[in-house]
Design a protein around this motif. Sequence first.
Motif, PDB file in Angstrom:
ATOM      1  N   ALA A  55      29.313  28.844  45.901  1.00  0.00           N
ATOM      2  CA  ALA A  55      28.453  30.029  45.825  1.00  0.00           C
ATOM      3  C   ALA A  55      28.786  31.033  46.929  1.00  0.00           C
ATOM      4  O   ALA A  55      28.745  32.250  46.710  1.00  0.00           O
ATOM      5  CB  ALA A  55      26.982  29.612  45.909  1.00  0.00           C
ATOM      6  N   SER A  56      29.136  30.510  48.093  1.00  0.00           N
ATOM      7  CA  SER A  56      29.386  31.385  49.243  1.00  0.00           C
ATOM      8  C   SER A  56      30.572  32.317  49.022  1.00  0.00           C
ATOM      9  O   SER A  56      30.642  33.394  49.622  1.00  0.00           O
ATOM     10  CB  SER A  56      29.623  30.549  50.504  1.00  0.00           C
ATOM     11  N   PHE A  57      31.527  31.900  48.189  1.00  0.00           N
ATOM     12  CA  PHE A  57      32.759  32.682  48.033  1.00  0.00           C
ATOM     13  C   PHE A  57      33.069  33.069  46.587  1.00  0.00           C
ATOM     14  O   PHE A  57      34.094  33.698  46.328  1.00  0.00           O
ATOM     15  CB  PHE A  57      33.939  31.914  48.649  1.00  0.00           C
ATOM     16  N   ILE A  58      32.206  32.703  45.654  1.00  0.00           N
ATOM     17  CA  ILE A  58      32.531  32.961  44.248  1.00  0.00           C
ATOM     18  C   ILE A  58      32.666  34.455  43.969  1.00  0.00           C
ATOM     19  O   ILE A  58      33.539  34.868  43.187  1.00  0.00           O
ATOM     20  CB  ILE A  58      31.499  32.298  43.298  1.00  0.00           C
ATOM     21  N   ASP A  59      31.853  35.282  44.617  1.00  0.00           N
ATOM     22  CA  ASP A  59      31.945  36.718  44.357  1.00  0.00           C
ATOM     23  C   ASP A  59      33.333  37.259  44.713  1.00  0.00           C
ATOM     24  O   ASP A  59      33.876  38.122  44.002  1.00  0.00           O
ATOM     25  CB  ASP A  59      30.877  37.484  45.157  1.00  0.00           C
ATOM     26  N   GLU A  60      33.895  36.759  45.794  1.00  0.00           N
ATOM     27  CA  GLU A  60      35.243  37.204  46.182  1.00  0.00           C
ATOM     28  C   GLU A  60      36.279  36.770  45.148  1.00  0.00           C
ATOM     29  O   GLU A  60      37.244  37.493  44.861  1.00  0.00           O
ATOM     30  CB  GLU A  60      35.611  36.667  47.566  1.00  0.00           C
ATOM     31  N   HIS A  61      36.078  35.585  44.579  1.00  0.00           N
ATOM     32  CA  HIS A  61      37.000  35.134  43.524  1.00  0.00           C
ATOM     33  C   HIS A  61      36.845  35.988  42.265  1.00  0.00           C
ATOM     34  O   HIS A  61      37.839  36.328  41.616  1.00  0.00           O
ATOM     35  CB  HIS A  61      36.763  33.652  43.216  1.00  0.00           C
ATOM     36  N   LEU A  62      35.623  36.323  41.930  1.00  0.00           N
ATOM     37  CA  LEU A  62      35.418  37.147  40.728  1.00  0.00           C
ATOM     38  C   LEU A  62      36.048  38.528  40.919  1.00  0.00           C
ATOM     39  O   LEU A  62      36.683  39.057  40.006  1.00  0.00           O
ATOM     40  CB  LEU A  62      33.928  37.254  40.405  1.00  0.00           C
ATOM     41  N   ASP A  63      35.881  39.104  42.102  1.00  0.00           N
ATOM     42  CA  ASP A  63      36.536  40.394  42.387  1.00  0.00           C
ATOM     43  C   ASP A  63      38.057  40.269  42.263  1.00  0.00           C
ATOM     44  O   ASP A  63      38.719  41.145  41.694  1.00  0.00           O
ATOM     45  CB  ASP A  63      36.174  40.863  43.808  1.00  0.00           C
ATOM     46  N   TYR A  64      38.577  39.184  42.801  1.00  0.00           N
ATOM     47  CA  TYR A  64      40.032  38.937  42.767  1.00  0.00           C
ATOM     48  C   TYR A  64      40.520  38.865  41.319  1.00  0.00           C
ATOM     49  O   TYR A  64      41.505  39.519  40.937  1.00  0.00           O
ATOM     50  CB  TYR A  64      40.298  37.616  43.496  1.00  0.00           C
ATOM     51  N   HIS A  65      39.823  38.103  40.514  1.00  0.00           N
ATOM     52  CA  HIS A  65      40.243  37.964  39.115  1.00  0.00           C
ATOM     53  C   HIS A  65      40.068  39.274  38.357  1.00  0.00           C
ATOM     54  O   HIS A  65      40.941  39.670  37.576  1.00  0.00           O
ATOM     55  CB  HIS A  65      39.455  36.836  38.437  1.00  0.00           C
ATOM     56  N   PHE A  66      38.970  39.941  38.613  1.00  0.00           N
ATOM     57  CA  PHE A  66      38.732  41.173  37.846  1.00  0.00           C
ATOM     58  C   PHE A  66      39.782  42.237  38.160  1.00  0.00           C
ATOM     59  O   PHE A  66      40.202  42.980  37.257  1.00  0.00           O
ATOM     60  CB  PHE A  66      37.321  41.714  38.118  1.00  0.00           C
ATOM     61  N   ASP A  67      40.209  42.279  39.414  1.00  0.00           N
ATOM     62  CA  ASP A  67      41.291  43.209  39.772  1.00  0.00           C
ATOM     63  C   ASP A  67      42.547  42.923  38.943  1.00  0.00           C
ATOM     64  O   ASP A  67      43.237  43.851  38.513  1.00  0.00           O
ATOM     65  CB  ASP A  67      41.636  43.069  41.260  1.00  0.00           C
ATOM     66  N   ALA A  68      42.835  41.653  38.736  1.00  0.00           N
ATOM     67  CA  ALA A  68      44.029  41.276  37.956  1.00  0.00           C
ATOM     68  C   ALA A  68      43.829  41.497  36.463  1.00  0.00           C
ATOM     69  O   ALA A  68      44.801  41.704  35.718  1.00  0.00           O
ATOM     70  CB  ALA A  68      44.365  39.817  38.223  1.00  0.00           C
ATOM     71  N   LEU A  69      42.585  41.457  36.038  1.00  0.00           N
ATOM     72  CA  LEU A  69      42.283  41.531  34.594  1.00  0.00           C
ATOM     73  C   LEU A  69      42.121  42.967  34.102  1.00  0.00           C
ATOM     74  O   LEU A  69      42.091  43.210  32.884  1.00  0.00           O
ATOM     75  CB  LEU A  69      40.993  40.750  34.302  1.00  0.00           C
ATOM     76  N   LYS A  70      41.987  43.889  35.018  1.00  0.00           N
ATOM     77  CA  LYS A  70      41.742  45.297  34.643  1.00  0.00           C
ATOM     78  C   LYS A  70      42.912  45.877  33.858  1.00  0.00           C
ATOM     79  O   LYS A  70      44.060  45.597  34.164  1.00  0.00           O
ATOM     80  CB  LYS A  70      41.484  46.134  35.900  1.00  0.00           C
TER      81      LYS A  70
END
Lengths: 276, 276
Positions: free
Chosen positions: A261-276
């Motif tokens: 939970a502490s770092f999931i938001d950073e992972h989601l941002d990371y993936h979304f940047d690649a998925l855009k």
Amino acid sequence: MELLSSTKTFGGWLKRYRHASTSVKGDMVFSIFLPPQAETKKVPVLYWLSGLTCTDENFTQKAGAFKKAAQLGLAIVCPDTSPRGTDYPNEHDSYDFGSGAGFYINATVEPYAQSYNMYDYVVDELPALISEHFRVNDKKSISGHSMGGHGALICALKNPNTYQSVSAFAPITNPTNCAWGKKVFTGYLGEDESSWQQWDATCLIQHATQRLELFVDQGDADDFLSKQLKPESLVKACFKNDHPINLRMQSGYDHSYYFIASFIDEHLDYHFDALK
Amino acid sequence: MELLSSTKTFGGWLKRYRHASTSVKGDMVFSIFLPPQAETKKVPVLYWLSGLTCTDENFTQKAGAFKKAAQLGLAIVCPDTSPRGTDYPNEHDSYDFGSGAGFYINATVEPYAQSYNMYDYVVDELPALISEHFRVNDKKSISGHSMGGHGALICALKNPNTYQSVSAFAPITNPTNCAWGKKVFTGYLGEDESSWQQWDATCLIQHATQRLELFVDQGDADDFLSKQLKPESLVKACFKNDHPINLRMQSGYDHSYYFIASFIDEHLDYHFDALK
């Protein structure tokens, strides 16, 4: 597909389905979070693979990921972690083998070979089903925790250009060389260790044809760090084969969902940047 | 106090303790989230009261509240929902009476009168313990869900100027007038319904001496809305007695923690503004 539940959260919908799976020859359950944006347009998908003993619900209940996913417009699909409904010898006797420990590989030893094909399920069957039934585009990424971190890494490494990005929390990086991996590989693949390497991220690195970065968070207070997870093996293989890796050792964090939970938001941002 | 676990999350620490309670005459467990700011200064505290069948862990695992609490510098204390360790007649037979259903009142009927004093525990004993052992200041607020929403409302209404703010998710607003309330009040307080009113938010409103706003979120797809929760009773009493209330009916949301997670950050901001 049978809809088991539909729950509104953060303006989107968390839905659970049961369906007959051809890969694992039985019914499977998965959860999908659909962000509000999916009401009007196709959204990209992150696949999340959970760890030993988990179902699709550990992530949905504990990761706290849906606020960020709703903001970004990112669907998240959470499969179960093994086939269910069978009763093979030793299948339900321990937390780290059989039910709840599918390990995201295709078994070759009977009777597990009959249904323990979680790799085929996660890489091929489930994404096809998701594409068919939901408003998603063809971009996907993959992440997971512990056994599921191992799963995310091998799925990405074995399927170049299939995933836009990959990340993992506290992954089992070198299962041919730890107790958890040896136990399940022996049970699902047999004694011939040469057959194990195709399911081991550290071994797969040397054959990787795509230089997709491995983004890994690992708590340094994780009880399984030195004996089971061994991120240093993966780092060494990446350095040797010039494969990009970003291993972040997180001070004081353990193996729990409080760490995820502490770092999931950073992972989601990371993936979304690649998925855009 | 015995430290049961200590888990780093969002730069702060989630700690679970067991201690001997004088109010409930037995051991109690609670969780406390300490934000990073508590390492160097005293922080305000939000008390969170959970619902039927819950323990201290439902909120800590499922609410997704700690990212915001860590940003704000807000401690969150989660008590258990009833005494444990006793074995009274009918105590463990149903989900809505006895263990897991302490209802945040002081029982007067034997044998429950011996230990079911969750009101004293939550209002007096636990805050004194928290003040003694943790780096917290003297400002506190209170919130909760369902049975715990009822608890938060009555604690605030019965103790003017004790809490800086109060909020609730899907609270039982008028327990003297719903099946859940009638069952536990009969069992803990006896057949004389006049003794029930001091534990009912809708009844307490007419005696309120402090005009502390009641901030309530309620999903309109909540299965318990019309039969058990009845926010319209509370609203009517507030209007009649000129008591401030902000009831937000949230379209499509149910009674689950997915609902709580969706709006908990807004509640934490609300409380922190009052606690500053």
